[in-house]
Enzyme design. Structure first.
Site, PDB file in Angstrom:
ATOM      1  N   HIS A  63      33.423  39.988 -12.765  1.00  0.00           N
ATOM      2  CA  HIS A  63      33.368  40.906 -13.910  1.00  0.00           C
ATOM      3  C   HIS A  63      34.412  42.013 -13.722  1.00  0.00           C
ATOM      4  O   HIS A  63      34.571  42.540 -12.616  1.00  0.00           O
ATOM      5  CB  HIS A  63      31.954  41.489 -13.963  1.00  0.00           C
ATOM      6  CG  HIS A  63      31.719  42.430 -15.097  1.00  0.00           C
ATOM      7  ND1 HIS A  63      32.259  43.695 -15.148  1.00  0.00           N
ATOM      8  CD2 HIS A  63      30.986  42.288 -16.226  1.00  0.00           C
ATOM      9  CE1 HIS A  63      31.877  44.290 -16.263  1.00  0.00           C
ATOM     10  NE2 HIS A  63      31.105  43.462 -16.933  1.00  0.00           N
ATOM     11  N   ARG A 114      35.492  39.044 -18.532  1.00  0.00           N
ATOM     12  CA  ARG A 114      34.960  37.840 -17.879  1.00  0.00           C
ATOM     13  C   ARG A 114      35.533  36.628 -18.609  1.00  0.00           C
ATOM     14  O   ARG A 114      35.943  36.745 -19.761  1.00  0.00           O
ATOM     15  CB  ARG A 114      33.436  37.760 -18.034  1.00  0.00           C
ATOM     16  CG  ARG A 114      32.654  38.805 -17.336  1.00  0.00           C
ATOM     17  CD  ARG A 114      31.163  38.497 -17.473  1.00  0.00           C
ATOM     18  NE  ARG A 114      30.490  39.347 -18.430  1.00  0.00           N
ATOM     19  CZ  ARG A 114      29.282  39.079 -18.946  1.00  0.00           C
ATOM     20  NH1 ARG A 114      28.646  37.968 -18.615  1.00  0.00           N
ATOM     21  NH2 ARG A 114      28.720  39.911 -19.788  1.00  0.00           N
ATOM     22  N   LYS A 126      34.960  35.581 -22.564  1.00  0.00           N
ATOM     23  CA  LYS A 126      34.397  36.717 -23.285  1.00  0.00           C
ATOM     24  C   LYS A 126      35.510  37.362 -24.100  1.00  0.00           C
ATOM     25  O   LYS A 126      36.683  37.043 -23.941  1.00  0.00           O
ATOM     26  CB  LYS A 126      33.806  37.737 -22.308  1.00  0.00           C
ATOM     27  CG  LYS A 126      32.554  37.251 -21.600  1.00  0.00           C
ATOM     28  CD  LYS A 126      31.292  37.448 -22.432  1.00  0.00           C
ATOM     29  CE  LYS A 126      30.855  38.909 -22.444  1.00  0.00           C
ATOM     30  NZ  LYS A 126      29.631  39.113 -23.220  1.00  0.00           N
ATOM     31  N   ASP A 130      38.643  43.507 -24.790  1.00  0.00           N
ATOM     32  CA  ASP A 130      38.034  44.830 -24.989  1.00  0.00           C
ATOM     33  C   ASP A 130      38.959  45.873 -24.368  1.00  0.00           C
ATOM     34  O   ASP A 130      39.366  45.737 -23.206  1.00  0.00           O
ATOM     35  CB  ASP A 130      36.649  44.850 -24.308  1.00  0.00           C
ATOM     36  CG  ASP A 130      35.950  46.212 -24.391  1.00  0.00           C
ATOM     37  OD1 ASP A 130      36.620  47.245 -24.631  1.00  0.00           O
ATOM     38  OD2 ASP A 130      34.715  46.240 -24.199  1.00  0.00           O
ATOM     39  N   CYS A 133      38.616  48.648 -22.983  1.00  0.00           N
ATOM     40  CA  CYS A 133      38.285  49.324 -21.720  1.00  0.00           C
ATOM     41  C   CYS A 133      38.788  48.538 -20.517  1.00  0.00           C
ATOM     42  O   CYS A 133      39.072  49.121 -19.475  1.00  0.00           O
ATOM     43  CB  CYS A 133      36.793  49.627 -21.616  1.00  0.00           C
ATOM     44  SG  CYS A 133      35.745  48.208 -21.256  1.00  0.00           S
ATOM     45  N   TYR A 134      38.940  47.221 -20.650  1.00  0.00           N
ATOM     46  CA  TYR A 134      39.456  46.433 -19.526  1.00  0.00           C
ATOM     47  C   TYR A 134      40.959  46.646 -19.319  1.00  0.00           C
ATOM     48  O   TYR A 134      41.515  46.219 -18.311  1.00  0.00           O
ATOM     49  CB  TYR A 134      39.118  44.944 -19.686  1.00  0.00           C
ATOM     50  CG  TYR A 134      37.620  44.732 -19.632  1.00  0.00           C
ATOM     51  CD1 TYR A 134      36.917  45.005 -18.463  1.00  0.00           C
ATOM     52  CD2 TYR A 134      36.903  44.324 -20.756  1.00  0.00           C
ATOM     53  CE1 TYR A 134      35.542  44.872 -18.419  1.00  0.00           C
ATOM     54  CE2 TYR A 134      35.522  44.189 -20.717  1.00  0.00           C
ATOM     55  CZ  TYR A 134      34.850  44.468 -19.548  1.00  0.00           C
ATOM     56  OH  TYR A 134      33.490  44.346 -19.500  1.00  0.00           O
ATOM     57  N   ASP A 186      37.298  49.809 -28.656  1.00  0.00           N
ATOM     58  CA  ASP A 186      37.138  48.530 -27.960  1.00  0.00           C
ATOM     59  C   ASP A 186      38.050  47.461 -28.578  1.00  0.00           C
ATOM     60  O   ASP A 186      38.909  46.873 -27.924  1.00  0.00           O
ATOM     61  CB  ASP A 186      35.638  48.191 -28.040  1.00  0.00           C
ATOM     62  CG  ASP A 186      35.287  46.742 -27.739  1.00  0.00           C
ATOM     63  OD1 ASP A 186      36.181  45.903 -27.655  1.00  0.00           O
ATOM     64  OD2 ASP A 186      34.081  46.453 -27.614  1.00  0.00           O
ATOM     65  N   ASP A 239      35.302  55.730 -29.329  1.00  0.00           N
ATOM     66  CA  ASP A 239      34.383  56.598 -28.590  1.00  0.00           C
ATOM     67  C   ASP A 239      35.140  57.194 -27.410  1.00  0.00           C
ATOM     68  O   ASP A 239      36.276  56.812 -27.133  1.00  0.00           O
ATOM     69  CB  ASP A 239      33.133  55.818 -28.134  1.00  0.00           C
ATOM     70  CG  ASP A 239      33.485  54.590 -27.309  1.00  0.00           C
ATOM     71  OD1 ASP A 239      34.261  54.725 -26.345  1.00  0.00           O
ATOM     72  OD2 ASP A 239      32.990  53.480 -27.627  1.00  0.00           O
TER      73      ASP A 239
END
Lengths: 334, 426
Positions: free
Chosen positions: B256, B299, B302, B305, B307-308, B351, B358
């Site tokens: 992850h 992952r 998936k 996003d 944030c990754y 995201d 956010d």
């Protein structure tokens, strides 16, 4: 029911309805700093402020009581990530255990209450560490009681990280892996791309010392899934994992031939112009890795990595260049 | 939708893995009488339907403007961050009640990284005041820190509180108010026999996140001892899985992005990156990037996003600084962040398209963006403390650079601020 039992039950009746009147002797403590221009101060609702304020007061007093337990339910319903209350609730439950006549029943009730909370808060961390804490003090924990909630949560979100991780923890605790391969199979049938299910299979195999035949069966299972959908990163990574852990990273002719059926002879091309369509870029990646291990086939490996850069997986050009450089410097890929 | 695969010029539509494009291909080829077996077999599942939507949204944005125009809207971001520090937050943010130091960290660190002057002395003062006020009523008044007033000390809260103080330039001597002794004692209490760290004393998770928060705080405050770090490397090594990335726990959890960052940054702090299977880790990081969306996911199979961009991007940056080479495509990642994670309608970063911005995604996208516009190296001395970035030549970028200050990917802080903090406690 004898009076003293009902008295004991009274204090741990979890379904007693919440009534703010029960706390009227408690002066709520402030939950904000009171600074004139507090940064990032949240505009709490009055209800939230009151209940949290009471909770803070009870935590500070270390009050362990039926009403305290009831209040923690209320707080957790409003703010499931509020870890301080989970810790407080845990202390209350431990206090209940000291006098309760039937500790397993007490803790099973606690787990049922937790199930309800869990269903409403699928992404929460605290729920699962709280559950672990309860199981650790449970005199007779039961795997059977854990399965329904795990099942429901996975059904709802088949890749929920916390649930899968907790499931592994449970399996190690109860040492019962017997249903896991068939369980992950149903999930893989539902969604062959579910990486969590594939990762779980690896966990099961590594935990159970499978025989050579078991691994053969597993490799056949993997091949079947690759034939179903060749362009699936999860299953190719899993295949490599199987060979790494159970076949000493030695790749037989059969698996090489199998992988080659998805690569449209790319490895035999003399030039990279007009690269043909292939069924799976991951098959090329897999084979390029396998070929890199043997000096005689390293030229094929370089062809594969170049083809990936050129057409099949160009975003990862940095990695492919790195791999080619390693081969040229005489290092094996691993 | 069916045009998307073809518009993605760098990838064969066959590999896109989407049913409708494939059906069309078959028809196209049937016209040339000799029918060839379809090249892409694919099943429609939850995974593919989710991805299809994201893919569609991203493609639309990529096709919407000229590459030269894709720049970071700094003023819009400044407005968003200033507003967060100048007004009260709406009740909808109550779920973050136990994460108050995190909000301070995300916002202050974003302001500081964009322009050191944007984090004003007034902000710094209020920030330090709030953090110390949170722990005032407890026995110790300088940490460890919890999520809010009257809340128990927590690993994550302490990490965020210390990092927030780092960007405050020791205003009013706030750095000296940190109770190092109390923090050390508490960290030792959270240490587990298996080498991991628990996030909270009784009910709390033990995972690589706990380890990272503990080591990050300890190394910043010069609290690293043999006792504290004993068994940690062994624990982390066990968290690397067959996929190459790291899981949360040492029992073969799924690899992850977030847990991988925590493990790799921890190993960097311990200067033990050579203990893991580096080739597999690099492969795993690189596998996180999609040709079509261009950004990173956390992952396998998936969704991408923003944030990754940091969790995986910073992992790659750490490896780059350590001399292992670069394993992500910075150019593509930059495009994902600039095209898909900002919107003209709402300030802040998000995201993915369709989501609201956010604070969390704002900071981690910004740091991810900084990674895409920088090269990483370690000038000299202790590895983790000295990792830094230098901007790439602006002429190599398709549009104007974002102007984010050099940063240390191990600590998630501007290099200069982290350095000053380290030196203060030496």
């Amino acid at each position: 029911m004898s009076p003293w039992i009902s008295c004991t039950l009274d204090k741990d009746k979890p379904d007693m309805p919440f009534n703010i009147e029960d706390y009227k002797d408690i002066e709520p403590l402030p939950i904000t700093t009171g600074l004139p221009d507090e940064l990032c101060e949240i505009m709490y609702t009055d209800n939230y402020k009151q209940i949290m304020g009471i909770a803070r007061a009870l935590v500070q007093k270390k009050e362990y009581s039926a009403r305290a337990l009831q209040l923690t339910s209320e707080v957790i319903g409003m703010a499931p990530a509020f870890y301080t209350i989970w810790n407080y609730r845990y202390d209350i439950v431990k206090w209940q255990m000291e006098t309760h006549s039937n500790v397993p029943e007490l803790l099973n009730n606690e787990l049922s209450w937790l199930d309800e909370i869990t269903l409403n808060n699928p992404k929460n961390y605290q729920i699962w560490s709280y559950r672990q804490s309860i199981l650790k003090i449970h005199p007779s924990p039961s795997f059977k009681l854990e399965l329904p909630i795990l099942q429901m949560m996975i059904d709802d979100d088949t890749k929920n990280y916390h649930v899968w991780s907790y499931r592994k923890w449970c399996l190690l605790l109860f040492q019962d892996f017997s249903n896991e391969l068939s369980y992950t199979d149903t999930l893989i049938q539902r969604d062959v791309y579910n990486n969590s299910a594939w990762a779980h299979r690896m966990f099961v195999l590594k935990s159970t010392a499978p025989s050579g035949n078991d691994i053969n069966d597993e490799i056949n299972y993997v091949k079947e899934k690759i034939e179903l959908v060749p362009q699936n990163i999860s299953v190719w990574t899993y295949l490599r994992g199987l060979y790494e852990y159970f076949r000493k990273d030695v790749y037989d002719e059969e698996i090489i031939k199998f992988a080659e059926t998805f690569t449209n002879n790319v490895f035999d091309l003399k030039t990279l112009e007009n690269l043909p369509p292939v069924e799976s870029s991951y098959a090329i990646e897999f084979l390029s890795f396998v070929y890199s291990k043997n000096e005689a086939t390293q030229y094929k490996s370089i062809t594969g990595y170049k083809a990936l850069s050129e057409k099949y997986d160009p975003v990862r050009v940095g990695l492919w260049d790195h791999k080619i450089k390693r081969i040229q410097q005489g290092n094996r890929a691993i | 939708m069916s045009n998307l695969g073809r518009n993605a010029k760098f990838i064969s539509s066959n590999i896109l893995g989407r049913k409708r494009a494939v059906v069309e291909n078959i028809i196209d080829e049937r016209e040339d009488d000799d029918y060839i077996e379809p090249i892409m077999k694919e099943l429609e599942t939850e995974t593919t339907t989710d991805r299809e939507q994201t893919l569609h949204d991203c493609m639309e944005l990529f096709n919407s403007k000229d590459k030269k125009d894709a720049t970071l809207n700094r003023d819009f971001l400044k407005m968003y961050l200033n507003l967060a520090f100048s007004s009260k937050l709406p009740p909808q943010l109550t779920p973050l009640d136990a994460s108050q130091p995190w909000m301070l960290y995300w916002i202050s660190n974003s302001l500081k990284a964009l322009n050191p002057e944007w984090l004003t002395d007034d902000f710094k003062r209020s920030l330090a005041q709030k953090l110390f006020k949170l722990v005032e009523s407890d026995n110790s008044c300088g940490g460890p820190f919890g999520g809010g007033v009257g809340q128990l000390p927590h690993m994550a809260g302490s990490f965020a509180a210390i990092n927030s103080l780092v960007v405050c330039d020791n205003i009013d001597g706030c750095w000296d108010k940190v109770d190092r002794k109390a923090i050390y004692k508490w960290l030792m209490e959270l240490k587990q026999p298996d080498g991991g760290f628990k996030t909270c004393l009784e009910v709390g998770e033990t995972d690589t996140r706990g380890v990272y928060c503990a080591l990050e705080v300890a190394s910043l405050l010069n609290l690293m001892t043999v006792e504290l770090t004993e068994g940690v490397v062994e624990y982390l090594v066990k968290c690397q899985t067959y996929e190459g990335g790291f899981g949360g726990c040492s029992h073969e959890d799924e690899a992850h992005g977030g847990y991988t960052f925590c493990a790799v940054a921890s190993l960097a702090i311990l200067d033990k990156l050579d203990e893991i299977n580096m080739e597999k880790l690099m492969e795993w990081c690189s596998m996180r990037q999609y040709n079509e969306e261009r950004g990173l996911c956390g992952r396998s199979n998936k969704l991408v996003d923003g944030c990754y961009s940091y969790w995986v991007g910073a992992t790659a940056a750490i490896l780059e600084a350590a001399g292992y080479g670069n394993c992500i495509n910075k150019k593509y990642l930059r495009e994902y962040i600039l095209y898909c994670c900002q919107s003209e309608k709402e300030p802040g970063l998000r995201d993915k398209p369709g989501k609201h911005p956010d604070f969390y995604h704002t900071m981690y996208n910004l740091y991810g963006l900084a990674i895409t516009e920088s090269k990483f190296y370690t000038p000299s001395g202790n590895f983790a403390e000295n990792v830094t970035s230098t901007p790439v030549d602006a002429s190599l970028l398709p549009s104007a650079p974002s102007g984010i200050c050099p940063m240390n990917p191990v600590y998630g802080l501007p290099t200069k601020d982290a350095k000053a903090f380290f030196n203060h406690f030496r």
